[in-house]
Scaffold this motif. Structure first.
Motif, PDB file in Angstrom:
ATOM      1  N   SER A 190      37.198  31.057  23.409  1.00 36.49           N
ATOM      2  CA  SER A 190      36.192  30.425  24.500  1.00 36.49           C
ATOM      3  C   SER A 190      36.727  29.720  25.583  1.00 36.49           C
ATOM      4  CB  SER A 190      35.073  29.818  23.837  1.00 36.49           C
ATOM      5  OG  SER A 190      34.525  30.325  22.578  1.00 36.49           O
ATOM      6  N   ARG A 201      40.265  34.190  34.624  1.00 31.23           N
ATOM      7  CA  ARG A 201      39.855  32.815  35.229  1.00 31.23           C
ATOM      8  C   ARG A 201      40.887  31.725  34.620  1.00 31.23           C
ATOM      9  NH1 ARG A 201      33.201  32.359  35.278  1.00 31.23           N
ATOM     10  NH2 ARG A 201      32.861  34.805  35.787  1.00 31.23           N
ATOM     11  N   THR A 233      27.592  29.319  21.813  1.00 34.59           N
ATOM     12  CA  THR A 233      28.027  29.283  23.385  1.00 34.59           C
ATOM     13  C   THR A 233      29.598  29.397  23.137  1.00 34.59           C
ATOM     14  OG1 THR A 233      27.877  26.820  22.989  1.00 34.59           O
ATOM     15  CG2 THR A 233      26.022  27.906  23.684  1.00 34.59           C
ATOM     16  N   GLU A 270      35.593  26.430  30.766  1.00 39.02           N
ATOM     17  CA  GLU A 270      34.493  26.554  32.106  1.00 39.02           C
ATOM     18  C   GLU A 270      33.227  27.090  31.638  1.00 39.02           C
ATOM     19  OE1 GLU A 270      37.775  26.352  32.389  1.00 39.02           O
ATOM     20  OE2 GLU A 270      38.080  24.943  33.985  1.00 39.02           O
ATOM     21  N   ASN A 271      33.371  28.201  30.894  1.00 37.99           N
ATOM     22  CA  ASN A 271      32.184  29.195  30.479  1.00 37.99           C
ATOM     23  C   ASN A 271      31.516  28.200  29.462  1.00 37.99           C
ATOM     24  OD1 ASN A 271      31.872  32.079  28.707  1.00 37.99           O
ATOM     25  ND2 ASN A 271      30.569  31.503  30.417  1.00 37.99           N
ATOM     26  N   GLY A 312      33.100  32.454  23.795  1.00 38.56           N
ATOM     27  CA  GLY A 312      33.671  33.833  24.344  1.00 38.56           C
ATOM     28  C   GLY A 312      32.782  34.915  23.557  1.00 38.56           C
ATOM     29  N   GLU A 334      37.826  38.866  31.496  1.00 38.68           N
ATOM     30  CA  GLU A 334      37.607  37.972  32.256  1.00 38.68           C
ATOM     31  C   GLU A 334      37.853  36.607  32.273  1.00 38.68           C
ATOM     32  OE1 GLU A 334      35.766  36.722  36.008  1.00 38.68           O
ATOM     33  OE2 GLU A 334      36.404  38.694  35.339  1.00 38.68           O
ATOM     34  N   SER A 335      37.773  35.905  31.276  1.00 35.25           N
ATOM     35  CA  SER A 335      38.086  34.865  30.651  1.00 35.25           C
ATOM     36  C   SER A 335      39.591  34.366  30.739  1.00 35.25           C
ATOM     37  CB  SER A 335      37.974  34.725  29.048  1.00 35.25           C
ATOM     38  OG  SER A 335      36.385  34.643  28.688  1.00 35.25           O
ATOM     39  N   GLU A 361      24.080  31.872  32.293  1.00 38.58           N
ATOM     40  CA  GLU A 361      25.428  31.790  32.413  1.00 38.58           C
ATOM     41  C   GLU A 361      25.987  32.705  30.976  1.00 38.58           C
ATOM     42  OE1 GLU A 361      29.458  30.637  32.855  1.00 38.58           O
ATOM     43  OE2 GLU A 361      27.857  30.428  34.161  1.00 38.58           O
ATOM     44  N   LYS A 362      26.294  33.765  30.975  1.00 35.24           N
ATOM     45  CA  LYS A 362      26.729  34.844  29.952  1.00 35.24           C
ATOM     46  C   LYS A 362      28.016  34.300  29.659  1.00 35.24           C
ATOM     47  CE  LYS A 362      23.155  36.932  31.359  1.00 35.24           C
ATOM     48  NZ  LYS A 362      22.046  36.883  30.841  1.00 35.24           N
ATOM     49  N   PRO A 363      28.060  34.470  28.112  1.00 35.22           N
ATOM     50  CA  PRO A 363      29.239  34.330  27.416  1.00 35.22           C
ATOM     51  C   PRO A 363      30.512  35.449  28.125  1.00 35.22           C
ATOM     52  CG  PRO A 363      27.839  34.613  25.691  1.00 35.22           C
ATOM     53  CD  PRO A 363      27.211  34.812  27.053  1.00 35.22           C
ATOM     54  N   LEU A 364      31.690  35.089  28.216  1.00 32.39           N
ATOM     55  CA  LEU A 364      32.516  35.976  29.106  1.00 32.39           C
ATOM     56  C   LEU A 364      33.242  36.866  28.187  1.00 32.39           C
ATOM     57  CD1 LEU A 364      34.249  33.426  31.632  1.00 32.39           C
ATOM     58  CD2 LEU A 364      32.379  35.242  32.311  1.00 32.39           C
TER      59      LEU A 364
END
Length: 302
Positions: free
Chosen positions: A199, A290, A222, A202-203, A224, A286-287, A279-282
């Motif tokens: 996870s 970032r 909440t 920031e996400n 990844g 994409e994670s 705010e979707k789990p990335l």
């Protein structure tokens, strides 16, 4: 705009939640044990959360509308070796914060972990029945119960293997440890038999903020959005960062003599968060993009 209190404000997720809330215009006070270690636009107060009278006094004075309880003792092996400290940090402190939230009429978002499950049949949804093993897992599960009992309507936000850059001073998270070690050309041993939900910090922070802003209750995963083993995560990180994936040495958890038990087939299902949160789990790709971008920015700034 609302009045927020964020515990664990010096930590990996807490510092990011504070920054995001301040950016959005909320009034934010971060609470932490020890001096402030993170600069930012939010206020900060030093509070030992294991001292219940101090917590009650601080929350009564601050009168928050929302509390994000990110503080925790998360070092799994350290918890196993120091159960009294783990209980104080993960149960006593949570109970104190939950009581304070109830007295203030504040909405509580309590951060928990996938380790409340035994890892026999993951990934787990929000309605799965916990079966914790080991001091860390048991105390985190007890913290969940304390939050539910003492702050009815609270949100339980479970996350897993949180990583980000910069790391917390004095302690490397899993992703930061990989970047430092692989970037130095050194081999790393990673579990090929432990399945997790890595996870991006920031996400996670953004999802916690949304739960607080919308006053959402119940259990939320909440974390990844990709479930995979640690070797696969390491190889994916190497591809994004340009490291040598040959430095990754697959190993089995049983080969290492660890103090505390860890769930093998863990990970969390994120269907609920994907459907109901803005705010979707990335996903992993994409994670990591970032993560790489924050690492590069930090390098350029430093």
């Amino acid at each position: 705009m609302s009045r927020f209190v964020v515990t664990g404000a010096n930590g990996l997720v807490g510092r990011r939640a504070c920054a995001l809330l301040a950016q959005k215009g909320h009034a934010v006070v971060g609470l932490g044990r020890g001096v402030r270690r993170v600069a930012g636009a939010h206020d900060y107060e030093e509070v030992d959360l294991t001292r219940e009278a101090d917590v009650a006094q601080a929350l009564s004075r601050l009168a928050p509308e929302v509390i994000l309880h990110c503080a925790s003792m998360t070092e799994v092996d350290a918890c196993e070796k120091a159960p009294e400290a783990a209980y104080a940090a993960n149960v006593t402190a949570t109970a104190a914060v939950a009581r304070g939230a109830r007295e203030a009429g504040a909405h509580l978002v309590h951060v928990s972990t996938d380790y409340v499950f035994d890892g026999a049949a993951g990934p787990y949804g929000e309605d799965a029945v916990p079966n914790p093993g080991g001091v860390y897992a048991v105390t985190k599960h007890m913290g969940e119960q304390a939050a539910r009992v003492l702050a009815p309507g609270c949100a339980i936000a479970r996350t897993a293997v949180v990583y980000g850059w910069p790391p917390v001073e004095g302690r490397l998270n899993f992703g930061a440890w990989l970047v430092k070690t692989l970037g130095a050309g050194q081999p790393v041993k990673l579990f090929e038999d432990q399945v997790v939900s890595p996870s991006f910090a920031e996400n996670v922070a953004a999802m916690l903020v949304e739960l607080g802003e919308r006053r959402l209750g119940g259990v939320w995963n909440t974390c990844g959005g990709t479930v995979l083993d640690r070797v696969a995560f390491g190889r994916a990180l190497c591809e994004v960062f340009g490291f040598d994936a040959g430095l990754i040495v697959p190993t089995k958890m049983a080969d290492l003599k660890l103090s505390a038990p860890r769930p093998l087939r863990s990970g969390l299902k994120t269907d609920k968060a994907r459907e109901l949160l803005a705010e979707k789990p990335l996903a992993l790709e994409e994670s990591l993009k970032r993560f790489h971008a924050t690492w590069r920015r930090a390098g350029e700034a430093g």
